[in-house]
Design a protein around this motif. Structure first.
Motif, PDB file in Angstrom:
ATOM      1  N   ARG A  74      -1.419   7.267   8.923  1.00  0.00           N
ATOM      2  CA  ARG A  74      -0.037   7.646   9.458  1.00  0.00           C
ATOM      3  C   ARG A  74       1.072   6.496   9.435  1.00  0.00           C
ATOM      4  NH1 ARG A  74      -3.663   9.972  12.753  1.00  0.00           N
ATOM      5  NH2 ARG A  74      -3.813   8.321  14.223  1.00  0.00           N
ATOM      6  N   GLU A  75       0.381   5.242   9.596  1.00  0.00           N
ATOM      7  CA  GLU A  75       1.121   3.947   9.736  1.00  0.00           C
ATOM      8  C   GLU A  75       1.883   3.925   8.028  1.00  0.00           C
ATOM      9  OE1 GLU A  75       2.320   0.034  11.342  1.00  0.00           O
ATOM     10  OE2 GLU A  75       1.639   2.228  12.205  1.00  0.00           O
ATOM     11  N   LEU A  76       1.300   4.144   7.159  1.00  0.00           N
ATOM     12  CA  LEU A  76       1.683   3.945   5.786  1.00  0.00           C
ATOM     13  C   LEU A  76       2.645   4.969   5.494  1.00  0.00           C
ATOM     14  CD1 LEU A  76      -1.512   3.060   3.914  1.00  0.00           C
ATOM     15  CD2 LEU A  76       0.322   1.335   4.833  1.00  0.00           C
ATOM     16  N   GLU A  77       2.515   6.134   6.027  1.00  0.00           N
ATOM     17  CA  GLU A  77       3.682   7.114   5.879  1.00  0.00           C
ATOM     18  C   GLU A  77       4.679   6.838   6.574  1.00  0.00           C
ATOM     19  OE1 GLU A  77       1.630  10.644   7.327  1.00  0.00           O
ATOM     20  OE2 GLU A  77       0.579  11.011   5.429  1.00  0.00           O
ATOM     21  N   LEU A  78       4.768   6.251   7.755  1.00  0.00           N
ATOM     22  CA  LEU A  78       6.142   5.657   8.338  1.00  0.00           C
ATOM     23  C   LEU A  78       6.631   4.521   7.695  1.00  0.00           C
ATOM     24  CD1 LEU A  78       7.697   5.709  10.951  1.00  0.00           C
ATOM     25  CD2 LEU A  78       6.013   4.205  12.022  1.00  0.00           C
ATOM     26  N   VAL A  79       5.733   3.651   7.159  1.00  0.00           N
ATOM     27  CA  VAL A  79       6.355   2.526   6.158  1.00  0.00           C
ATOM     28  C   VAL A  79       7.093   3.013   5.182  1.00  0.00           C
ATOM     29  CG1 VAL A  79       5.900   0.516   4.972  1.00  0.00           C
ATOM     30  CG2 VAL A  79       4.681   0.838   7.064  1.00  0.00           C
ATOM     31  N   ARG A  80       6.690   4.059   4.420  1.00  0.00           N
ATOM     32  CA  ARG A  80       7.509   4.852   3.310  1.00  0.00           C
ATOM     33  C   ARG A  80       8.655   5.314   3.760  1.00  0.00           C
ATOM     34  NH1 ARG A  80       3.903   8.656  -0.952  1.00  0.00           N
ATOM     35  NH2 ARG A  80       3.074   6.382  -1.394  1.00  0.00           N
ATOM     36  N   GLU A  81       8.619   6.036   4.890  1.00  0.00           N
ATOM     37  CA  GLU A  81       9.876   6.743   5.456  1.00  0.00           C
ATOM     38  C   GLU A  81      10.900   5.827   5.790  1.00  0.00           C
ATOM     39  OE1 GLU A  81      10.890   9.770   9.055  1.00  0.00           O
ATOM     40  OE2 GLU A  81       8.969   9.388   8.349  1.00  0.00           O
ATOM     41  N   ARG A  82      10.675   4.921   6.639  1.00  0.00           N
ATOM     42  CA  ARG A  82      11.573   3.805   7.166  1.00  0.00           C
ATOM     43  C   ARG A  82      11.898   2.673   6.325  1.00  0.00           C
ATOM     44  NH1 ARG A  82       8.358   1.887  12.301  1.00  0.00           N
ATOM     45  NH2 ARG A  82       6.923   0.148  11.098  1.00  0.00           N
TER      46      ARG A  82
ATOM     47  N   ASP B 103      -9.107   2.674  11.790  1.00  0.00           N
ATOM     48  CA  ASP B 103      -9.258   3.898  11.660  1.00  0.00           C
ATOM     49  C   ASP B 103      -8.397   4.273  10.511  1.00  0.00           C
ATOM     50  OD1 ASP B 103      -9.961   6.541  12.669  1.00  0.00           O
ATOM     51  OD2 ASP B 103      -7.876   6.817  12.517  1.00  0.00           O
ATOM     52  N   ARG B 104      -8.776   4.986   9.342  1.00  0.00           N
ATOM     53  CA  ARG B 104      -8.427   5.350   8.359  1.00  0.00           C
ATOM     54  C   ARG B 104      -7.141   6.638   8.453  1.00  0.00           C
ATOM     55  NH1 ARG B 104     -10.854   3.486   3.687  1.00  0.00           N
ATOM     56  NH2 ARG B 104     -12.713   2.525   4.218  1.00  0.00           N
ATOM     57  N   ASP B 105      -7.358   7.379   9.286  1.00  0.00           N
ATOM     58  CA  ASP B 105      -6.395   8.335   9.642  1.00  0.00           C
ATOM     59  C   ASP B 105      -5.134   7.659  10.464  1.00  0.00           C
ATOM     60  OD1 ASP B 105      -7.949  10.760   8.745  1.00  0.00           O
ATOM     61  OD2 ASP B 105      -8.563  10.989  10.585  1.00  0.00           O
ATOM     62  N   GLN B 106      -5.410   6.679  11.109  1.00  0.00           N
ATOM     63  CA  GLN B 106      -4.297   5.855  11.672  1.00  0.00           C
ATOM     64  C   GLN B 106      -3.566   5.167  10.771  1.00  0.00           C
ATOM     65  OE1 GLN B 106      -5.351   3.278  14.877  1.00  0.00           O
ATOM     66  NE2 GLN B 106      -3.501   2.339  15.512  1.00  0.00           N
ATOM     67  N   LEU B 107      -4.274   4.542   9.857  1.00  0.00           N
ATOM     68  CA  LEU B 107      -3.668   3.827   8.744  1.00  0.00           C
ATOM     69  C   LEU B 107      -2.646   4.623   7.879  1.00  0.00           C
ATOM     70  CD1 LEU B 107      -3.213   1.076   7.464  1.00  0.00           C
ATOM     71  CD2 LEU B 107      -5.472   1.543   6.095  1.00  0.00           C
TER      72      LEU B 107
ATOM     73  N   LEU C  32       0.906  -1.226   0.029  1.00  0.00           N
ATOM     74  CA  LEU C  32       0.040  -0.160   0.159  1.00  0.00           C
ATOM     75  C   LEU C  32       0.910   1.274   0.029  1.00  0.00           C
ATOM     76  CD1 LEU C  32      -2.769  -1.056   2.677  1.00  0.00           C
ATOM     77  CD2 LEU C  32      -3.093  -0.457   0.268  1.00  0.00           C
ATOM     78  N   ALA C  33       1.771   1.120   0.627  1.00  0.00           N
ATOM     79  CA  ALA C  33       2.646   2.558   1.121  1.00  0.00           C
ATOM     80  C   ALA C  33       3.583   2.762  -0.215  1.00  0.00           C
ATOM     81  CB  ALA C  33       3.670   2.132   2.210  1.00  0.00           C
ATOM     82  N   ASN C  34       3.923   2.015  -1.182  1.00  0.00           N
ATOM     83  CA  ASN C  34       4.523   2.007  -2.185  1.00  0.00           C
ATOM     84  C   ASN C  34       3.851   1.784  -3.517  1.00  0.00           C
ATOM     85  OD1 ASN C  34       7.473   2.026  -1.136  1.00  0.00           O
ATOM     86  ND2 ASN C  34       6.602   0.486   0.191  1.00  0.00           N
ATOM     87  N   SER C  35       2.709   1.930  -3.429  1.00  0.00           N
ATOM     88  CA  SER C  35       1.945   1.645  -4.794  1.00  0.00           C
ATOM     89  C   SER C  35       1.418   2.937  -5.409  1.00  0.00           C
ATOM     90  CB  SER C  35       0.546   0.796  -4.455  1.00  0.00           C
ATOM     91  OG  SER C  35       0.798  -0.381  -4.391  1.00  0.00           O
ATOM     92  N   GLY C  36       1.486   4.303  -4.636  1.00  0.00           N
ATOM     93  CA  GLY C  36       1.240   5.295  -5.313  1.00  0.00           C
ATOM     94  C   GLY C  36       0.790   6.537  -4.201  1.00  0.00           C
TER      95      GLY C  36
ATOM     96  N   ASP D 185      -3.572   8.251   0.194  1.00  0.00           N
ATOM     97  CA  ASP D 185      -4.920   8.317   0.227  1.00  0.00           C
ATOM     98  C   ASP D 185      -5.901   7.733  -0.551  1.00  0.00           C
ATOM     99  OD1 ASP D 185      -4.959  10.364   2.641  1.00  0.00           O
ATOM    100  OD2 ASP D 185      -4.439  12.088   1.446  1.00  0.00           O
ATOM    101  N   ASP D 186      -5.227   7.728  -1.957  1.00  0.00           N
ATOM    102  CA  ASP D 186      -6.136   7.053  -3.071  1.00  0.00           C
ATOM    103  C   ASP D 186      -6.010   5.398  -2.688  1.00  0.00           C
ATOM    104  OD1 ASP D 186      -6.663   9.336  -4.071  1.00  0.00           O
ATOM    105  OD2 ASP D 186      -5.178   8.918  -5.576  1.00  0.00           O
ATOM    106  N   GLU D 187      -5.006   4.995  -2.183  1.00  0.00           N
ATOM    107  CA  GLU D 187      -4.968   3.542  -1.843  1.00  0.00           C
ATOM    108  C   GLU D 187      -6.024   3.227  -0.744  1.00  0.00           C
ATOM    109  OE1 GLU D 187      -3.367   1.202  -3.704  1.00  0.00           O
ATOM    110  OE2 GLU D 187      -2.725   2.817  -4.797  1.00  0.00           O
ATOM    111  N   ILE D 188      -5.873   4.070   0.274  1.00  0.00           N
ATOM    112  CA  ILE D 188      -6.831   3.800   1.369  1.00  0.00           C
ATOM    113  C   ILE D 188      -8.323   3.905   1.259  1.00  0.00           C
ATOM    114  CG2 ILE D 188      -7.488   4.659   3.624  1.00  0.00           C
ATOM    115  CD1 ILE D 188      -4.686   5.573   4.295  1.00  0.00           C
ATOM    116  N   ASN D 189      -8.501   4.993   0.143  1.00  0.00           N
ATOM    117  CA  ASN D 189      -9.986   5.115  -0.232  1.00  0.00           C
ATOM    118  C   ASN D 189     -10.566   3.816  -0.870  1.00  0.00           C
ATOM    119  OD1 ASN D 189     -10.112   7.486   1.099  1.00  0.00           O
ATOM    120  ND2 ASN D 189      -9.463   8.510  -0.691  1.00  0.00           N
TER     121      ASN D 189
END
Length: 267
Positions: free
Chosen positions: A190-198, A184-188, A158-162, A165-169
């Protein structure tokens, strides 16, 4: 579940196109795939929403092509030998066979079970599995499918597909598997942004109590996303202080297998 929303067979419906016939046949194969004990004609008809006569016609065609076989004693259908041949050719041509020794090496070093997964809609499909030698272990067989939001591999995909927000929707309802599942979508997000970062993701008992998984994406040099690799095992062994070491091993492994795999055209 092996459902197809478009496989109802009302007598007044217009003639089916070739694409619809293929969808029906795939629906039958998916139903047989998920049942280890075989499936009867009546069960196939019920699960796909097709009439018994249509289901019988499809199974006969699939059996003649060796995509299904029928047990003469029980009259139940199982996957056929032609799929073994096709699967082996696909495994070779997509590069999966070449990656297996590297996944086995990772399993030997970590002592844990290893999976290679790809995205299939809103699920992760396990392609390869190396089982831990430990008596207490967790593994997922090839062919297993897991919702992306409850999977470490899924979070990587999810974090690396594009656009996140679009992926979550596109996910629809975030079904809860355990009390730790992110729904919770907002929590997810934040989680995916962290995955992409680290560069790696953690599944912390979000699908199975007592089980943790850490995963990293398999990214080709040009940026194409090929899949994800996960290390999974009991929480008593995959502890917080092991995560940096496991993340580094994952990074090394995914870097080595990326050139071996063929990138999918889309999900």
């Amino acid at each position: 579940m092996c459902e197809d929303a478009d496989v109802t067979d009302a007598p007044s419906s217009p003639p089916r196109s070739g694409a619809q016939a293929v969808e029906r046949a795939l629906g039958v194969l998916r139903c047989v795939e998920v049942d280890d004990h075989g499936v009867s004609i009546t069960e196939l008809a019920q699960r796909t929403g097709l009439t018994v006569s249509t289901t019988h016609r499809l199974t006969r065609t699939l059996t003649e092509a060796d995509l299904l076989i029928q047990d003469p004693r029980t009259e139940r259908y199982q996957l056929g030998p032609a799929l073994v041949v096709l699967g082996r050719k696909a495994e070779q041509r997509l590069g999966y066979r070449q990656t297996l020794p590297l996944l086995e090496e990772l399993a030997a070093v970590t002592g844990e079970s290893i999976n290679l997964g790809i995205r299939s809609g809103n699920e992760v499909r396990v392609v390869l599995d190396v089982v831990s030698p430990q008596p207490l272990r967790f593994s997922q067989e090839p062919g297993s499918r897991v919702p992306v939001h409850v999977s470490a591999m899924g979070k990587c995909l999810l974090a690396n597909s594009g656009d996140i927000d679009d992926e979550i929707n596109r996910l629809g309802d975030l079904v809860r598997a355990t009390h730790r599942t992110i729904t919770d979508r907002d929590q997810l997000r934040r989680e995916l942004e962290l995955v992409r970062e680290r560069g790696w993701a953690l599944n912390d008992e979000e699908r199975n109590p007592g089980v943790r998984a850490i995963a990293a994406p398999v990214l080709q040099p040009g940026g194409g996303l090929v899949g994800a690799v996960a290390i999974q095992g009991p929480t008593v062994r995959i502890t917080d202080n092991r995560l940096p070491e496991l993340a580094a091993l994952l990074g090394e492994t995914t870097h080595r297998i990326a050139p071996l795999l063929v990138a999918p055209s889309g999900h």
